[in-house]
Design an enzyme around this catalytic site. Structure first.
Site, mmCIF file in Angstrom:
data_model
loop_
_atom_site.group_PDB
_atom_site.id
_atom_site.type_symbol
_atom_site.label_atom_id
_atom_site.label_comp_id
_atom_site.label_asym_id
_atom_site.label_seq_id
_atom_site.Cartn_x
_atom_site.Cartn_y
_atom_site.Cartn_z
ATOM 1 N N THR D 61 0.834 -1.205 0.000
ATOM 2 C CA THR D 61 0.000 0.000 0.000
ATOM 3 C C THR D 61 0.868 1.253 0.000
ATOM 4 O O THR D 61 0.544 2.256 -0.653
ATOM 5 C CB THR D 61 -0.912 -0.009 1.241
ATOM 6 O OG1 THR D 61 -1.725 -1.181 1.185
ATOM 7 C CG2 THR D 61 -1.804 1.220 1.277
ATOM 8 N N HIS D 64 1.854 1.890 -3.454
ATOM 9 C CA HIS D 64 0.763 2.502 -4.230
ATOM 10 C C HIS D 64 0.703 4.013 -3.962
ATOM 11 O O HIS D 64 0.518 4.815 -4.873
ATOM 12 C CB HIS D 64 -0.588 1.884 -3.858
ATOM 13 C CG HIS D 64 -0.726 0.457 -4.289
ATOM 14 N ND1 HIS D 64 -0.445 0.036 -5.563
ATOM 15 C CD2 HIS D 64 -1.120 -0.655 -3.606
ATOM 16 C CE1 HIS D 64 -0.659 -1.261 -5.656
ATOM 17 N NE2 HIS D 64 -1.061 -1.707 -4.479
#
Lengths: 368, 368, 368, 368
Positions: D61, D64
């Protein structure tokens, strides 16, 4: 369910101008009885709600406290305001309460749990190691006002009578017991038709049991069981529970038993009447230890037995909410008396007589 | 497990030319003891297998039948060949048996169930109302040959010793008990370190319990418990079970108890040592009814209690198979004696002495 | 439930003197259509029952076979007698059948399973790897007589109409789907109101769902849904399923969805309308693969999705039996047509028109 | 976990005298990248803890957010301090915090939940409708200090390395996924050997799976899978997953699949390799919607599919705690890099290269 609002200025003002003392039913001394006292109106501490009590139910536990039995002597520290089943209107919000607003009507969970023990942290708050109970360990709802943790409040379903809103706590015992195992399409017996047993009959039916048998020894309660729509009732003072169940189930036995009496023979008969592989969920509190033929009644039959206490927090409340909103669960036949809180002694007398289902009290200043 | 074949002509011939009588350990009379007899070799009826017995385990039940206790007097109809734990090689296929072939080695479920009662029809064959047990109600495996329903046979995992293949039936009791509730990442105690308790220690470890505590009163058995890799053992003749568990679990208590002793105090202590919301699975058969403080030990703690008997048919066998094939479950430390079946009386003596784990018998004509 | 008897001499004689040929609806060729043929009356092989068919239901699968779609082309080996939903009277007992007697009326499970694969051995016979289906792989019940394994027969509850006894097989699909997750006190939607969807509405209500919402695109079927006592119906050709569910559940969403349509949008909408943590049980067969926004609809919501096929053998039958005996499940509104088996083509036409609920056929020689 | 204490005066003083600013890795703008900034040290608000961060894990994450993908653009509101996996030492207690004391070391749940929605009220906080995530929606732990709700803190097991204490959050994803279905004695595959997949291998083994198969396309990660003690690894760029599983399971198939890759083919192969009736638990996030042959892969096989997100609050933490304390779960082989937080860009590069397992960061002022 989460309209996040803050109290309006009006609401806060209303609270601010409320009376400074109120009437309450207080266990005032380490002795039998209870008394109506004028006590200070509580305030809503941080995270708390102050409720104007609208209805409150009387429970067997209140009777134990009243008669000052051994359990009460070990647990209760007078003075304490009694009452752990109630519905109220929010009149004041404590600091940090954001999910309620004044004017909302809420029913209350009576177990105040620590939120830190392993039970609380793993979804088992109903068996919190540090539980405090409203009306037992801290001041409860037999009063004009009561302060409760906001997290213990549940918006009362709007479509049900206020008297029923007042007894969601004991209804939750029935739902927790019934929902501890399979119900849908099951043959269920409820042993013991006190108020929670009566509720359990209605719950089992509304929740999809295909046969609901109720047993007790008192004609008065068996009659209430019929009114709660038990498919069959068994007067165990006159008939064999096991034989009658066998007849009623074409010899197959029961899928589940909800034990609500605390009676040793009811537990034994309930186990004997289960089909092999069935379950018995045990809420009724026996008066004292008793023996069991473990091999014959439990092991050889492959039975699952659940000890049940309190309500799953708050899964049980969600289930209750759904059941009550559906209109398929009607508890009114189990509420046999609604009377002024002022007449608490009389309510206790009714419980002692055995000629009562659930007794609901109406606080001072409220209309029945 | 589904190689669908039929017996070769050779195999059928082999069976046809086998001996007409064999040696067997027979309960011959309604009195203590058992005897070695020469009896006819059974034939494989429709749906049955005839097995040449390779190994057989001696169980506490055999001891009960030997000593002719009250239970035996009510259940056993002499003469009957004893033995309900065994592995054998298929030497003959009855009519309509298509899923096995001769020469395969199979371990056997001892419960012959009716397949028609509600329990059988709903996946609860282990509590079939019409169960017959090999070596109890019909002739068993303490013999050179035994006939069993093909549906009771399970291909023995090939990677485990033949002695272990012979005791999958009691291992199944341990697996059934252990798998009746959560194991993965759980703190588990096994109370009672007879053979099934010893197996349960290994099962709980192999099946992912994060802590396995074993208790007993006999140093001999506690030593075996250590060899089965219990993380801790408690000699309850010298230490408080509840206190020691509290220490070993940092005050949290147990997630599960596997009760293998039938001892009333073990059950009570097991319940007391559970965390609230835990489970106790009860396989050990108490000698007689006994009492419990239901409120304190079961209801207030929200405990789930399972009565356990037999093995789930055949889910338990599938689980056993997986555990044994994995190589993560080693039962050899629990097998303390392997001896000729001829010396059955001596095996019974070992069980009576308490100085034995599992005793495995080698039939006539087989090599240990 | 297992009165163990053998056929009376009279019964066997009756069977012996029965007709040698019978009428049947046969898929006779690898092409569209089906025909009425005169075929030999089957005999009851070992472990089988011969039934005189009393009623048989027509299923969407029969329509697939009739129109000879791709699935049928791959599966069906003509000639085969169609019909997998039926009730019949036992007229002959095969060898080794002990648990039934002639004259009994039985409904039938259509899956003939191997009893040897891992699925069968672990209580998952409904996903047996070697399933053969009556009326698909072997001759079925669109005929005067049908032979079935005795283990596939279930005594029909006596208190329900014969037309309902004839359609317990598809009812079982509905029960299996509904019972795959929680129902008691739950908010449930049934997407797709074909016959099994209609049954599922009744099942969800009788089994204790507190709210049952049904959706479809056809006013005819939505009207039947109302007659089955759906609390609300949604015409998804005119309204947003997700929006209407939100309104009907006070914004809480659904606890469960029973997907009966095989429509991609119904699955997506069903997932979208679930509360976080809800379940969707998927029985409807999509015509072809389709895509899903897995993250948004399944993962972020913590959904459980069940693939459902057949009926749990025989737990689902036990549950059906309890539901039907209770009198709380009435399927009659879903049965829109009862007609002679002779008019099979017309029945197929009704299914194709969409203006039919369940169509039940009455064999030659039986009265409606 | 329940030592209820208040901070000593010394502790509060220590906190008071701490530095006023600190270094942190901040997403400072709506564009790719992140930067090291000097920001104010947070304070512990009511119910919060201030932690000195000791270790923090880097997650996909974070990558990202760093690359500023579409999801990030829709979710992140810069500036925000990144980091949602960390362990820290308590240096300050906010008002009303009673269950912790300064000096304790705690790992942290990253989901800050509302505690009022239906999900939160029924034990499903992991799918709270109002979740805020540390390091995503509010400032996280890639900093010298971080403020967290006390209810999100879990005392780190003392027997495990500090690097492992720092990554209990992603370990919890693995535990939640693995524990969503049966593990004990099961044949399990983990598809995708990123850090959470690697953890899942260890978890499945420690939690009692009898066979653990891992698959990926990268030799680097397959090598790590072997080091985590996978029983077998499958390089799906070279071999058929389904064929290899069939071999490894003697044709029986898998009991469960833990899908960690988000790859469409991994999901399809996982379903195909399951035995009928098995389960697939889906944590890996697909990049976009994709299609499935629902009939063949899900419905006809009777599969249960779970969407998994976050960690059960706090049941998963309790399970993790038990697993880690047992010493049976060793995550060190999965931690391939421990580096100064200062070198965050390099850590991101490692993740992008694919040549890394879990990367752990050491904040300024801490020693590796």
């Amino acid at each position: 369910m989460n309209a996040i609002t803050t109290a309006t200025p009006e609401a806060r003002t209303a609270a601010a101008t409320r009376a400074r003392t109120m009437k309450a039913i207080v266990k005032g001394a380490a002795a039998p009885g209870a008394e109506i006292r004028e006590v200070p109106v509580p305030t809503a501490g941080p995270g708390q709600l102050l409720l104007r009590v609208l209805r409150a139910g009387v429970c067997g536990t209140d009777l134990h406290i009243y008669t000052w039995d051994r359990w009460s002597q070990g647990r209760i520290k007078p003075p304490v305001t009694l009452g752990h089943e109630f519905v109220g209107e929010i009149v004041e919000l404590g600091a940090n309460v954001t999910e309620f607003k004044t004017g909302e009507r809420v029913s209350c969970e009576s177990h105040i749990v620590c939120e830190h023990c392993i039970a609380c942290r793993t979804g088992n708050g109903h068996v919190c190691e540090n539980t405090k109970i409203l009306g037992v360990d801290v001041n409860g709802g037999f009063a004009e006002y009561v302060a409760v943790p906001a997290s213990n409040a549940w918006r009362s379903p709007a479509n049900i009578p206020i008297d029923v809103q007042g007894i969601m706590e004991p209804l939750g015992n029935a739902v927790h017991t019934a929902f501890a195992g399979d119900l849908s399409g099951c043959r269920i017996a409820v042993t013991g038709c006190g108020p929670i047993g009566l509720f359990a009959i209605g719950v089992a039916r509304a929740a999809g049991a295909s046969l609901v048998i109720a047993s007790d020894v008192a004609p008065y309660r068996l009659d209430l069981a019929r009114k709660m729509q038990a498919d069959a009732v068994i007067d165990v003072s006159k008939e064999s529970f096991v034989d009658r169940v066998r007849e009623l189930t074409d010899g197959r036995g029961l899928d589940g038993v909800l034990e609500m009496s605390g009676n040793p023979q009811a537990l034994r008969d309930g186990l004997a009447a289960l089909r092999n592989g069935g379950r018995l969920s045990l809420l009724g509190l026996p008066k004292e230890p008793f023996d069991l033929d473990w091999n014959r009644l439990l092991i050889f039959k492959g039975i699952t037995l659940h000890g049940i206490i309190g309500r799953r927090m708050y899964q049980t409340w969600y289930q209750m909410d759904n059941l009550l909103r559906s209109g398929r669960l009607d508890l009114k036949p189990a509420i046999t008396h609604v009377m002024p809180m002022e007449r608490f002694d009389e309510a206790i007398g009714l419980l002692q007589s055995g000629n009562a289902g659930k007794v609901v009290l109406v606080p001072w200043g409220q209309e029945a």
